[in-house]
Design an enzyme around this catalytic site. Structure first.
Site, PDB file in Angstrom:
ATOM      1  N   HIS A 149       0.862  -1.267   0.085  1.00 56.98           N
ATOM      2  CA  HIS A 149       0.099  -0.068   0.004  1.00 56.98           C
ATOM      3  C   HIS A 149       1.129   1.160   0.007  1.00 56.98           C
ATOM      4  CE1 HIS A 149      -3.707  -2.314   0.352  1.00 56.98           C
ATOM      5  NE2 HIS A 149      -3.245  -2.879   1.716  1.00 56.98           N
ATOM      6  N   ASP A 185      -2.834 -10.483  -2.366  1.00 60.91           N
ATOM      7  CA  ASP A 185      -3.471  -9.816  -1.031  1.00 60.91           C
ATOM      8  C   ASP A 185      -4.889  -9.540  -1.420  1.00 60.91           C
ATOM      9  OD1 ASP A 185      -2.281  -8.664   1.550  1.00 60.91           O
ATOM     10  OD2 ASP A 185      -3.993  -7.688   0.972  1.00 60.91           O
ATOM     11  N   HIS A 187      -6.470  -6.859  -0.557  1.00 60.58           N
ATOM     12  CA  HIS A 187      -6.564  -5.654  -0.664  1.00 60.58           C
ATOM     13  C   HIS A 187      -5.800  -5.062  -2.054  1.00 60.58           C
ATOM     14  CE1 HIS A 187      -7.103  -6.000   3.610  1.00 60.58           C
ATOM     15  NE2 HIS A 187      -7.952  -5.093   3.495  1.00 60.58           N
ATOM     16  N   ASP A 274      -4.981 -12.583   3.586  1.00 61.64           N
ATOM     17  CA  ASP A 274      -6.268 -12.145   4.109  1.00 61.64           C
ATOM     18  C   ASP A 274      -7.426 -12.563   3.232  1.00 61.64           C
ATOM     19  OD1 ASP A 274      -5.005 -10.314   2.329  1.00 61.64           O
ATOM     20  OD2 ASP A 274      -5.073  -8.534   3.472  1.00 61.64           O
TER      21      ASP A 274
HETATM   22  N1  Q9C Z   1      -9.695  -2.639  11.310  1.00 63.81           N
HETATM   23  C1  Q9C Z   1      -2.706  -5.225   4.188  1.00 63.81           C
HETATM   24  O1  Q9C Z   1      -3.305  -6.009   4.231  1.00 63.81           O
HETATM   25  N2  Q9C Z   1      -8.204  -1.656   7.163  1.00 63.81           N
HETATM   26  N3  Q9C Z   1      -3.116  -4.003   4.632  1.00 63.81           N
HETATM   27  C2  Q9C Z   1      -8.446  -1.546   8.497  1.00 63.81           C
HETATM   28  C3  Q9C Z   1      -9.743  -2.964  10.144  1.00 63.81           C
HETATM   29  C4  Q9C Z   1      -6.837  -1.439   6.847  1.00 63.81           C
HETATM   30  C5  Q9C Z   1      -4.579  -3.675   5.027  1.00 63.81           C
HETATM   31  C6  Q9C Z   1      -9.725  -1.753   8.926  1.00 63.81           C
HETATM   32  C7  Q9C Z   1      -6.432  -2.654   5.791  1.00 63.81           C
HETATM   33  C8  Q9C Z   1      -5.008  -2.496   5.437  1.00 63.81           C
HETATM   34  C9  Q9C Z   1      -1.153  -5.078   4.035  1.00 63.81           C
HETATM   35 ZN    ZN Z   2      -4.348  -6.973   2.745  1.00 67.07          ZN
END
Ligand code: Q9C
Ligand code: ZN
Length: 331
Positions: A149, A185, A187, A274
């Site tokens: 990211h 991933d 995301h 994830d």
């Molecule tokens: N508390 C990676 O998988 N969302 N980043 C946060 C949940 C952020 C993911 C909401 C997701 C970032 C590397």
């Molecule tokens: Zn992720």
């Protein structure tokens, strides 16, 4: 298989502010320790700590003002942005509060004490693992913090330095002409997309949750295809909630066909687990067996492959997700 592991990662741990509420970060030190112990118990993996890579390599990937900010940042307590740049001016602000909003794009990505030494070591894992492709068909960078990211000039989504992008630039420096980065991933890899958006030397492909529904929200749509000579060299697959092994493998096959047509000399897999059905923050439903099928399909391309760890937050099963994915690459 050689695995590069960052021994100082535990120094980085914090909380996140989700929609105004303070919560424990999903991205915690236990994650990579789970993966490490599962791989060690299985056997076939050799763990090494990386030599720290040259800062110049990181400056080739990220804007210098951003890197200087991380290097000189001396955060005694976990810090977050609270005001963001609402103009299109790119002029590094002077005030500590405006700097945070200038260099960090969300409230999930804490600025912590010792941050630079930790992120430098994480990126170094990717660089060292890239180097070991000279004598091994596959290597694994057990990076923490993750990287995909992080854009040229901003941290976000638990990421600070884009580990896979730094490794790709290192491989380009060593003479590679075509590198493919496939991000699996959950995301969208907004940072990797940003860094190589105008490049035809790095094909970026990302399979992820539709950003209309999930983080990082503002990018990851199908119509983002690259710019200039990089047009056509960025491919996004935004997917609906509930995607299972069959559906995922179907999309992956398409992506792998496009990657094969590009004829990359090296493949970088940004591996996040994830997408797992029991992941606490995501909504796909892949199984542990599914990760093995994904690994097998990728390994059948027979391209030298660098696997870079990204997300994955089910602490109980994370190790087995990673092991299952990596097994087909063991020889
Ligand atoms: N508390 C990676 O998988 N969302 N980043 C946060 C949940 C952020 C993911 C909401 C997701 C970032 C590397
Ligand atoms: Zn992720």
């Amino acid at each position: 298989m050689i695995v590069y592991y960052p021994e100082k990662h535990y120094k980085h741990a914090g909380f996140e502010l989700y929609n105004g509420e303070k919560t424990q970060s999903s991205e915690n030190p236990i994650r990579v320790e789970r993966i490490k112990s599962t791989l060690e118990n299985h056997g076939g993996f050799t763990f090494k700590t990386p030599a720290l890579c040259n800062k110049k390599l990181i400056l080739q990937t990220h804007e210098s003002s951003y890197i200087e900010y991380l290097v000189n940042g001396n955060w005694e307590e976990t810090a977050f942005p609270s005001v963001w740049n609402y103009t299109d001016k790119r002029q590094v602000p002077i005030h500590a509060i405006s700097q945070k909003g200038y260099f960090v794009f969300d409230t999930y990505t804490p600025l912590t004490k010792n941050l630079w030494e930790v992120v430098l070591e994480s990126a170094s894992c990717a660089v060292s693992a890239a180097d070991s492709l000279a004598f091994e068909p596959t290597s694994y960078a057990l990076c923490r913090p993750p990287g995909h990211h992080a854009t040229k000039s901003m941290a976000g989504g638990y990421c600070y330095v884009n580990n896979a992008a730094v490794a790709a630039n290192h491989l380009l420096n060593k003479g590679a002409k075509r590198i493919a980065i496939l991000d699996i991933d959950f995301h969208h890899s907004n940072g990797t997309q940003d860094i190589f958006y105008n490049s035809r030397h790095v094909l970026t492909v990302s399979i992820h949750a539709d950003p209309a529904r999930k983080f990082p929200y503002y990018s990851g749509y199908e119509d983002e295809k690259g710019i200039g000579e990089g047009f056509g060299y960025n491919i996004n697959y935004p997917l609906d909630k509930g995607v299972d092994d069959e559906k995922y493998l179907e999309v992956l096959s398409k992506a792998l066909l496009q990657i094969n047509q590009y004829k990359p000399e090296i493949l970088i897999i940004c591996a996040g687990f994830d997408t797992y059905k029991k992941d606490p923050i995501c909504d796909f439903s892949l199984t542990i067996k599914g990760f093995e099928r994904i690994g097998k399909l990728i390994s059948k391309l027979h391209i030298p492959t660098l696997v870079v760890q990204e997300g994955g937050y089910n602490l109980e099963d994370l190790g087995n997700c990673a092991l299952s994915f990596l097994k087909p690459f063991l020889r």
